[in-house]
Design a protein around this motif. Sequence first.
Motif, short mmCIF file in Angstrom:
data_model
loop_
_atom_site.label_atom_id
_atom_site.label_comp_id
_atom_site.label_asym_id
_atom_site.label_seq_id
_atom_site.Cartn_x
_atom_site.Cartn_y
_atom_site.Cartn_z
N GLU A 173 -31.07 -3.22 -4.94
CA GLU A 173 -29.74 -2.79 -5.37
C GLU A 173 -28.79 -2.64 -4.18
N LYS A 174 -29.28 -2.00 -3.12
CA LYS A 174 -28.45 -1.80 -1.94
C LYS A 174 -28.18 -3.11 -1.19
N LEU A 175 -29.19 -3.97 -1.13
CA LEU A 175 -29.03 -5.23 -0.42
C LEU A 175 -28.05 -6.16 -1.12
N ILE A 176 -28.10 -6.19 -2.44
CA ILE A 176 -27.16 -7.04 -3.18
C ILE A 176 -25.72 -6.58 -2.94
N LYS A 177 -25.52 -5.27 -2.92
CA LYS A 177 -24.17 -4.75 -2.65
C LYS A 177 -23.71 -5.11 -1.24
N GLY A 178 -24.64 -5.06 -0.28
CA GLY A 178 -24.29 -5.36 1.09
C GLY A 178 -24.10 -6.83 1.37
N TYR A 179 -25.08 -7.64 0.95
CA TYR A 179 -25.00 -9.09 1.17
C TYR A 179 -23.98 -9.75 0.24
N GLU A 180 -23.68 -9.08 -0.86
CA GLU A 180 -22.76 -9.60 -1.88
C GLU A 180 -23.24 -10.95 -2.43
N ASP A 181 -24.55 -11.05 -2.57
CA ASP A 181 -25.14 -12.31 -3.05
C ASP A 181 -26.57 -12.01 -3.49
N GLU A 182 -26.88 -12.26 -4.75
CA GLU A 182 -28.23 -11.99 -5.23
C GLU A 182 -29.19 -13.15 -4.98
N ASN A 183 -28.68 -14.22 -4.38
CA ASN A 183 -29.52 -15.38 -4.10
C ASN A 183 -30.03 -15.42 -2.66
N VAL A 184 -29.82 -14.36 -1.91
CA VAL A 184 -30.33 -14.28 -0.54
C VAL A 184 -31.86 -14.30 -0.60
N PRO A 185 -32.51 -15.14 0.22
CA PRO A 185 -33.98 -15.22 0.18
C PRO A 185 -34.65 -13.96 0.73
#
Length: 250
Positions: A173-185
Motif C-alpha cells: 500500500e505504501k509503495l504504490i502510493k510512493g512509486y505511483e505505479d502498481e506495476n513496479v517489479p
Amino acid sequence: MVYFVGAGPGDVDLITVKGRKLLEKADVIIYAGSLVSSEHLKFCREDAIIIDSSRLTLEEIIEYIRKYDGEDKVIVRLHTGDPTIYGAIGEQMDQMDKLGIKYEIIPGVSSFTASCSVLKKEFTVPKISQSIIITRLSGRTSVPESEDLELLAKHKASMAIFLSVQDIDKVVEKLIKGYEDENVPVAVVYKATWKDEKIILGTLKDIAEKVKSVGINKTAQILVGEFLKKSSRSLLYSKNFSHGFREAKE
C-alpha cells in the motif's frame, strides 16, 4: 577481546575468511541461534564454550561477555548477515565501552546483497537507478516519520526492505502510493542462500497475494525497483570511455 562477526546470510561459506578464523580459535562463541546457521559451530574448537543468545536479554549477554573477558578469553559474538545492519550491536558496544572491554567488528555479507545475488540482478543499473534504499516498515520498532516507506519510495530508487514481509499488504500500500505505479517489479526472497530458500516474483499489484499463498511471513527480503527487469550498459567497459587504466578507442 570481543569480536562482533557477521556470519553472512545463511550459506556457511559466505562468512569472511577472517570471521571463520576467529570462530576456529575462539574460546567463547555467543551466537544468535534463531537466525545464524548452527553449521558454523562445526568450525569451533571442541572445548569452546557455546552460548545461544536467542533467549537472552541484553543484560545477560553483557554479563557473559564481562565474565569471560575477565578470564582473558577470545570471545566471538556471532551475528547474522552483517552486524552493522539491523544487528542491535550499538547497545552492546555502549555497555562494553562503559566496562572498558575492547572489541572489533568483522563485517559480513548482508541478506540484501545475497538476495540480489540469488536473483542474478544488480541494484545499480545505469540510467535506471544508482541508489539503494535499505529500510524497514515501522512496527514494534518504530521508524522516523521522515523515513516512512511511502516517502522513500517517491525517490524511485532500488529498495531493499528488511523485517517487513509479515505486513506485506501494508508494505505494498505504501509503495504504490510512493512509486505511483502498481506495476513496479518486486521480488521476495525467503532465507536467501539457505537450503530452503524461496523466491517469489511479481509486481506491487500481485506480490502480496503470491507471498501469502505460500505462507511466507518472516525471514525474507523484499526487493523493489526497475532494476529487477531492466539492464543497461555501463560506461566502465565502453570502448568510447577513458579512465585511469585505458584510453578510449574511439
